[in-house]
Design an enzyme around this catalytic site. Sequence first.
Site, PDB file in Angstrom:
ATOM      1  N   ASP A 135       0.659  -1.359   0.033  1.00 27.02           N
ATOM      2  CA  ASP A 135       0.040   0.007  -0.146  1.00 27.02           C
ATOM      3  C   ASP A 135       0.829   1.248   0.168  1.00 27.02           C
ATOM      4  O   ASP A 135       2.100   1.214   0.187  1.00 27.02           O
ATOM      5  CB  ASP A 135      -1.050  -0.014   1.030  1.00 27.02           C
ATOM      6  CG  ASP A 135      -0.255  -0.468   2.575  1.00 27.02           C
ATOM      7  OD1 ASP A 135       0.810  -0.561   2.728  1.00 27.02           O
ATOM      8  OD2 ASP A 135      -1.142  -0.873   3.337  1.00 27.02           O
TER       9      ASP A 135
ATOM     10  N   ASN B 202      -7.259  -2.605  14.425  1.00 25.26           N
ATOM     11  CA  ASN B 202      -8.617  -2.840  14.023  1.00 25.26           C
ATOM     12  C   ASN B 202      -8.867  -4.107  13.253  1.00 25.26           C
ATOM     13  O   ASN B 202      -9.903  -4.399  12.785  1.00 25.26           O
ATOM     14  CB  ASN B 202      -9.476  -1.820  13.493  1.00 25.26           C
ATOM     15  CG  ASN B 202      -8.693  -1.377  12.099  1.00 25.26           C
ATOM     16  OD1 ASN B 202      -7.805  -1.894  11.581  1.00 25.26           O
ATOM     17  ND2 ASN B 202      -9.248  -0.334  11.139  1.00 25.26           N
TER      18      ASN B 202
ATOM     19  N   HIS C  18      -6.990  -4.801  10.451  1.00 22.56           N
ATOM     20  CA  HIS C  18      -6.741  -4.601   8.921  1.00 22.56           C
ATOM     21  C   HIS C  18      -5.454  -5.150   8.641  1.00 22.56           C
ATOM     22  O   HIS C  18      -4.504  -5.437   9.330  1.00 22.56           O
ATOM     23  CB  HIS C  18      -6.730  -3.016   8.347  1.00 22.56           C
ATOM     24  CG  HIS C  18      -5.720  -2.246   8.955  1.00 22.56           C
ATOM     25  ND1 HIS C  18      -5.678  -0.970   9.354  1.00 22.56           N
ATOM     26  CD2 HIS C  18      -4.185  -2.625   9.063  1.00 22.56           C
ATOM     27  CE1 HIS C  18      -4.701  -0.417   9.652  1.00 22.56           C
ATOM     28  NE2 HIS C  18      -3.648  -1.613   9.423  1.00 22.56           N
TER      29      HIS C  18
ATOM     30  N   GLU D 269      -9.732  -2.060   5.532  1.00 17.91           N
ATOM     31  CA  GLU D 269     -10.406  -1.752   6.795  1.00 17.91           C
ATOM     32  C   GLU D 269     -11.411  -2.792   7.104  1.00 17.91           C
ATOM     33  O   GLU D 269     -11.824  -3.262   6.137  1.00 17.91           O
ATOM     34  CB  GLU D 269     -10.707  -0.232   6.874  1.00 17.91           C
ATOM     35  CG  GLU D 269      -9.628   0.646   6.650  1.00 17.91           C
ATOM     36  CD  GLU D 269      -8.597   1.034   7.963  1.00 17.91           C
ATOM     37  OE1 GLU D 269      -8.480  -0.073   8.592  1.00 17.91           O
ATOM     38  OE2 GLU D 269      -8.176   2.055   8.084  1.00 17.91           O
TER      39      GLU D 269
HETATM   40  C1  F6R Z   1       1.492  -1.391   6.156  1.00 15.13           C
HETATM   41  C2  F6R Z   1       0.184  -2.119   6.162  1.00 15.13           C
HETATM   42  C3  F6R Z   1      -0.514  -1.975   7.538  1.00 15.13           C
HETATM   43  C4  F6R Z   1       0.334  -2.166   8.588  1.00 15.13           C
HETATM   44  C5  F6R Z   1      -0.701  -2.216   9.922  1.00 15.13           C
HETATM   45  C6  F6R Z   1       0.443  -2.236  11.122  1.00 15.13           C
HETATM   46  O1  F6R Z   1       2.106  -1.458   4.838  1.00 15.13           O
HETATM   47  O2  F6R Z   1       0.002  -2.555   5.227  1.00 15.13           O
HETATM   48  O3  F6R Z   1      -1.461  -2.926   7.360  1.00 15.13           O
HETATM   49  O4  F6R Z   1       0.898  -3.361   8.536  1.00 15.13           O
HETATM   50  O5  F6R Z   1      -1.188  -1.159   9.924  1.00 15.13           O
HETATM   51  O6  F6R Z   1       1.278  -1.238  11.194  1.00 15.13           O
HETATM   52  P1  F6R Z   1       2.472  -1.260  12.436  1.00 15.13           P
HETATM   53  O7  F6R Z   1       3.224  -2.298  12.203  1.00 15.13           O
HETATM   54  O8  F6R Z   1       2.893   0.122  12.295  1.00 15.13           O
HETATM   55  O9  F6R Z   1       2.004  -1.347  13.703  1.00 15.13           O
END
Ligand code: F6R
Length: 240
Positions: free
Chosen positions: A67, A135, A137, A142
């Site tokens: 992403d 959450n 995701h 989401e």
């Molecule tokens: C990042 C992504 C997100 C993160 C998630 C956890 O490329 O796709 O799904 O993996 O938000 O983020 P952290 O590791 O910062 O807690």
Amino acid sequence: MKIIVTDNYDEMSKVAAELIAEVVERKPTATLGLATGSTPIGCYKLLADFCRQKRLSFASVKTVNLDEYVGLSASHNQSYAYFMRRNLFDSIDIELSNTRIPNGSAADVAAECAHYSALLKNNVRDVQLLGLGSNGHIGFNEPDTPFDSVTHLVNLTENTVTDNSRLFKNLEEVPRQAITMGIAEIMQAGKIVLLASGQNKARAVYDMCRGPVNAACPASILQRHPDCVAVLDKAAASLL
Ligand code: F6R
């Protein structure tokens, strides 16, 4: 889903790096699906160490990222393109032309999503690395994103914007939209390695591993993947 519980973040990172290294050792031309965020940084450091020690080469590896924020150019220091260069690509022997990240500054976001989706069809991931949102995701899919989704534009939830604001000067600077690989595309990877660290992920980890498979927790779909490994630290696994 296979679950590996480790003592702490460093141990989680070691297990993850070994799992990715195994794929590259077996197939030096592997395509890796990569994630950003705080969770994979330790794993990326170890992969860079393996490369420096000549244990591993990424010279023929391709990567596709999950992403990118909409509105940030690749040179913005909070863009995921910048993150990947700083945390991995600049420290390994990969050809930058073999790395792909959605273009967050594309003038036509719908066209960029279609383009990225087509690119993913031609670059099936041997392994996909994932973090987990508090959450539930995966990527920026989401809660309530359909399981059959492909690359699309997302309006980030307030929860995600707040979680990510720690990396920006203030909440107003956090982008509200992103382009993300869809859930159907994440599930196409031959192997999935999901990492989660810290108490604030414990509820999402529980829902992912033990909850019903439904869109309220996007990561719950991973229960249906034939080769998914969740590598957790003790705190993230504390509700299991
Ligand atoms: C990042 C992504 C997100 C993160 C998630 C956890 O490329 O796709 O799904 O993996 O938000 O983020 P952290 O590791 O910062 O807690």
